[in-house]
Design an enzyme around this catalytic site. Structure first.
Site, mmCIF file in Angstrom:
data_model
loop_
_atom_site.group_PDB
_atom_site.id
_atom_site.type_symbol
_atom_site.label_atom_id
_atom_site.label_comp_id
_atom_site.label_asym_id
_atom_site.label_seq_id
_atom_site.Cartn_x
_atom_site.Cartn_y
_atom_site.Cartn_z
ATOM 1 N N ASP A 57 46.524 54.028 41.528
ATOM 2 C CA ASP A 57 45.352 53.338 41.002
ATOM 3 C C ASP A 57 44.115 53.747 41.797
ATOM 4 O OD1 ASP A 57 43.800 51.642 39.497
ATOM 5 O OD2 ASP A 57 44.448 49.805 40.524
ATOM 6 N N HIS B 298 42.064 51.847 37.214
ATOM 7 C CA HIS B 298 42.016 50.914 36.087
ATOM 8 C C HIS B 298 40.581 50.496 35.762
ATOM 9 C CE1 HIS B 298 42.283 47.625 39.239
ATOM 10 N NE2 HIS B 298 41.433 47.048 38.406
ATOM 11 N N SER C 199 37.961 44.470 41.799
ATOM 12 C CA SER C 199 38.700 45.718 41.613
ATOM 13 C C SER C 199 37.888 46.924 42.069
ATOM 14 C CB SER C 199 39.034 45.918 40.135
ATOM 15 O OG SER C 199 40.166 45.216 39.761
#
Length: 271
Positions: free
Chosen positions: A126, A82, A220
């Protein structure tokens, strides 16, 4: 059954926090002054503690977003899908303690992004790779070891690990200029499944965030590395909709589920 909403742990300017009736939404697409990057209740990393982490400043349509990543080879960084999704380019910060004071940087275009082909907006798969110019390893810039194939069936439940990133240290603050770490315990996936339901799959790994010690927005793509053996087992992916200080589990992409994919794209493998 209610639809659950994850807060993807990237950072950008941007709308209101999603309600439970919506699907997972990347934080890069949200707009709220309250949405900021952080490691909650962490501690400053001494220089060289986590030499494998890189800062990733992505750009799309003139807007920058921040993620973390892990050096896994002289020309490879591992991060979350992402983070690279629909991004045009990235500046990679190597060997930084202060976020924008790296030992050196490299600019990489999207042609060198390899997003997992089965990545989905629900944060399954992911994981992504970034091909980089060659970097030499030393005390402040070094690779982290991947798990071996013998680790593929280890849940790591109960193991302790360190996560790291440049997030702010509490609600309402902007991103931290200095790298922070947290020591966390990996939990059984069944415990995490009780919170997040079907979004937790075999290739998810979760941590306990008791005491509001957690990864959060802006972290992230960053690393989750075992205390015992210093192996990279997780990539920071999602958190609870009530926020990062809610003492609810946080989710990572389980690296052992993607060893073949990493090997096929980079040639890196540990048997």
């Amino acid at each position: 059954m209610k639809l659950l909403v994850f807060l993807i742990l990237g950072v950008a300017a941007a709308s209101a926090v999603p309600t439970l009736s919506k699907k997972p939404v990347p934080i890069q697409e949200l707009q709220s002054n309250k949405i900021q990057g952080r490691i909650t209740n962490g501690y400053p990393a001494y220089e060289g503690k986590v030499p494998y982490i890189v800062g990733l400043s992505f750009i799309k349509d003139g807007v920058n977003t921040w993620c973390g990543g892990s050096i896994i080879g002289n020309t490879w960084v591992l991060t979350a899908a992402h983070c690279v999704n629909e991004r045009e380019a990235v500046t990679i910060y190597f060997g930084a303690s202060f976020r924008h004071e790296a030992q050196y940087t490299h600019w990489v275009g999207s042609n060198d992004f390899i997003r997992h082909p089965d990545y989905q907006d629900n944060l399954n798969n992911d994981i992504a790779l970034i091909r980089t110019p060659h970097v030499d390893f030393w005390s402040l810039v070094d690779r982290v070891e991947l798990p071996s194939y013998n680790d593929r069936y280890n849940s790591f439940a109960g193991w302790w690990a360190v996560a790291s990133g440049w997030g702010a240290t509490w609600d309402g603050e902007g991103m931290s200029n200095y790298l922070n770490c947290i020591d966390v315990q990996i939990i059984d996936n069944n415990e995490c499944h009780n919170i997040f339901g079907s979004y937790v799959i075999d290739n998810t790994i979760c941590i306990s965030t008791v005491g509001a010690t957690s990864t959060c927005y802006g972290d992230s793509g960053g690393p989750l590395v075992l205390h015992d053996g210093n192996k990279l087992v997780g990539i920071t992916s999602f958190g609870h909709w009530d926020g990062c200080a809610a003492s609810q589990p946080a989710g990572f992409t389980r690296v052992t589920g993607y060893l073949d994919w990493i090997r096929d794209n980079t040639g890196i493998a540990y048997y």
